[in-house]
Design a protein around this motif. Sequence first.
Motif, short mmCIF file in Angstrom:
data_model
loop_
_atom_site.label_atom_id
_atom_site.label_comp_id
_atom_site.label_asym_id
_atom_site.label_seq_id
_atom_site.Cartn_x
_atom_site.Cartn_y
_atom_site.Cartn_z
N ALA A 2 10.95 -1.69 -10.77
CA ALA A 2 11.81 -3.12 -10.26
C ALA A 2 12.46 -3.78 -11.20
N ILE A 3 13.78 -3.79 -11.26
CA ILE A 3 14.61 -4.68 -12.13
C ILE A 3 15.03 -6.06 -11.43
N LYS A 4 14.61 -6.98 -11.45
CA LYS A 4 15.09 -7.91 -10.43
C LYS A 4 16.24 -8.92 -11.20
N VAL A 5 17.40 -9.06 -10.22
CA VAL A 5 18.47 -9.65 -10.71
C VAL A 5 19.01 -10.66 -9.85
N SER A 6 18.44 -11.01 -8.68
CA SER A 6 18.82 -12.10 -8.05
C SER A 6 18.34 -13.35 -8.34
N GLU A 7 19.27 -14.41 -8.07
CA GLU A 7 18.93 -15.83 -8.24
C GLU A 7 18.05 -16.32 -7.48
N PRO A 8 17.11 -17.34 -7.81
CA PRO A 8 16.19 -17.86 -6.77
C PRO A 8 16.93 -18.79 -6.07
N GLY A 58 20.03 -12.81 -17.52
CA GLY A 58 20.71 -12.14 -18.81
C GLY A 58 19.41 -11.76 -19.50
N VAL A 59 18.28 -12.07 -19.41
CA VAL A 59 17.21 -11.80 -20.79
C VAL A 59 16.01 -11.07 -19.99
N ALA A 60 15.68 -10.13 -20.38
CA ALA A 60 14.48 -9.25 -19.61
C ALA A 60 13.32 -9.96 -19.77
N ASN A 61 12.53 -10.24 -18.79
CA ASN A 61 11.30 -10.98 -18.87
C ASN A 61 10.41 -9.66 -18.22
N PRO A 88 0.87 -1.26 0.05
CA PRO A 88 0.03 0.05 -0.08
C PRO A 88 0.67 1.08 0.18
N ASP A 89 2.04 1.16 0.42
CA ASP A 89 2.80 2.42 0.42
C ASP A 89 3.71 2.65 -0.83
N LEU A 90 3.56 1.60 -1.72
CA LEU A 90 4.40 1.65 -3.05
C LEU A 90 3.62 1.67 -4.26
N LYS A 91 2.46 1.00 -4.22
CA LYS A 91 1.84 0.90 -5.48
C LYS A 91 1.17 2.21 -6.33
N ALA A 92 1.18 3.25 -5.58
CA ALA A 92 0.62 4.38 -6.14
C ALA A 92 1.82 5.01 -7.25
N ASN A 93 3.02 4.70 -6.63
CA ASN A 93 4.38 5.35 -7.35
C ASN A 93 5.01 4.15 -8.29
N PHE A 94 4.38 2.89 -8.45
CA PHE A 94 5.24 1.84 -9.31
C PHE A 94 4.95 2.08 -10.80
N SER A 95 6.05 1.98 -11.45
CA SER A 95 5.97 2.09 -13.03
C SER A 95 6.02 0.40 -13.58
N ALA A 96 5.15 -0.17 -13.66
CA ALA A 96 5.11 -1.57 -14.41
C ALA A 96 5.83 -1.46 -15.62
N ARG A 97 5.63 -0.42 -16.58
CA ARG A 97 6.11 -0.60 -17.88
C ARG A 97 7.81 -0.37 -17.91
N GLN A 98 8.27 -0.08 -16.99
CA GLN A 98 9.78 0.02 -16.73
C GLN A 98 10.43 -1.04 -15.69
N SER A 99 9.46 -1.99 -15.65
CA SER A 99 10.21 -3.07 -14.65
C SER A 99 10.25 -4.41 -15.36
N ALA A 100 11.17 -5.09 -14.91
CA ALA A 100 11.56 -6.81 -15.43
C ALA A 100 12.11 -7.65 -14.54
N ASN A 101 12.20 -8.82 -15.14
CA ASN A 101 13.07 -9.67 -14.31
C ASN A 101 14.14 -9.97 -15.19
N SER A 104 23.11 -10.89 -15.43
CA SER A 104 21.68 -10.20 -15.00
C SER A 104 21.70 -8.93 -14.73
N VAL A 105 22.80 -8.24 -14.04
CA VAL A 105 23.26 -6.86 -14.12
C VAL A 105 23.43 -6.07 -15.18
N VAL A 106 24.04 -6.73 -16.26
CA VAL A 106 24.05 -5.86 -17.32
C VAL A 106 22.82 -5.87 -18.09
#
Length: 504
Positions: free
Chosen positions: A257-263, A210-213, A193-206, A272-274
């Motif tokens: 959010a750009i997730k780069v951490s391995e499961p 090394g490949v953006a999802n 609830p403190d984050l959803k109003a400011n979140f940009s999904a179109r600029q986010s990925a996994n 992933s960082v590149v």
Amino acid sequence: MAHPRSRRMRALAVPLGLALTASLGFLPNAATAASQDAAPAAAVSTDGPLLSYVVNTTPGHAAVGKVKKAIAKAGGKVITAHEQIGVIVVHSANPGFAESIRTVRGVQSAGATRTAPLKASGTTDIGKPQKVELPKAQLKAAGAAAKAEGKEPLEPLQWDIPAIKADKAAKVNPGSKKVTVAIIDTGVDDTHPDLKANFSARQSANCVGGVANTAKGSWRPYDPENDYHGTHVAGTIAAARNGVGVSGVAPGVKISAIKVSEPETSLFYAESVVCAFVFAADHGVEVTNNSYYVDPWMFNCKDDADQAAIIDAVGRAAKYAERKGAVNVAAAGNSSLNLAADKLVDTGSPNDSTPVERTVDPKTCWDVPTQLPGTVTVAATGVHKLKSYYSNYGLGTVDVAAPGGDSKQVPELPAKNGNILSTMPGGDWAYLAGTSMASPHVSGVVALIKSAHPKSSPQEIQWLLKQQADNPGCPKDDATCTGTKHVNSHYGYGIIDALDAVKK
């Protein structure tokens, strides 16, 4: 959880957490290119571990295309190619792949990004937040007092917000919705609830692997119980002033959010960082926050071919983001090391297999991305404006300082806790400490500067950040602090100032 800056969070922070259950952490080429255009045609061995590699070549479609052919002949499989920066991500089980591909014309550096096989598991935990119930009467009283003063319910517990005058800055300019800070990290719970109003999904990925999802929700943490680091960072940057929970430094800007951490392991590998830097650059991000170091090496040394290739690849990607208009902000690290020393001892690398103690020279062995040229390097401070006991430091290495928390520096009531309070997955809040917590304060202030000066370049914004910082000078009884009142090893140019960011 793995390291983000403490080890992670290595930079993830040294999380020292108290969750609140409330209703209310590039380069000169390391290999010389030979004259041939392709790898030797000898039989290719495939009896080694399946590893991931970065192969760095001249940017452009034609040059990358030629190297791709050589990669196949050397027993490699191209996973993705960032032609704009000349970085190719490859998987290979050929133990001689790197040595072979380095002889190919056009290849400027190449190396393995890990020492453990793909899909390896293992953890490098730094401790989970300890959940505690605040007395309801105390929480209610704090919330009522905050509301009367125009603050968020838990803001009285955030000593860090007034410490950098972010509460006063919000009344002048809370930040522009046209500015986005990309959180390159363990993922972000955008449903908070403190984050959803400011979140940009179109600029986010996994970007893991090394490949953006960009599938909906792909950027969220794999395991909310352990991969909370990115969500905590997000709240410090831009938790909304919406009558819920806490406030961020720049509550009016966007976050992605750009997730780069391995499961399972939460390791942050170079490929992933590149991907993350390139994705951020290509999607119009103005600021990237990097509260981690690239695994598996705490320091990547230029005289090691594999590690030099990692510096080269990540350095190219970070510089690409900068050329596209982004300011890259990174945590200095939590090992209490002087990054300007002549020699340092690294006992934790590689952290994905068996660490081996080694002595490194910080001038040629870099903490990536924090020591990459052009990156804003952030040290951590506590409530008394002293360097946090765990924070790395270094004259000429640290650019600025910001609140990161320190259990040895205790604030006055009602805050009680000397660490940093921010958002957690599942709609919760927690205290964490680390340079991972300091870096997002700086990212927030950078976003405010960009909001106030939308046409300024990344270099101009960095200049303003340093000019506006307030330097307390070296403590009289601390011999580890060197430099002057204006620039020193503990604070760089000083502790950031959010109010100046929106007024000057």
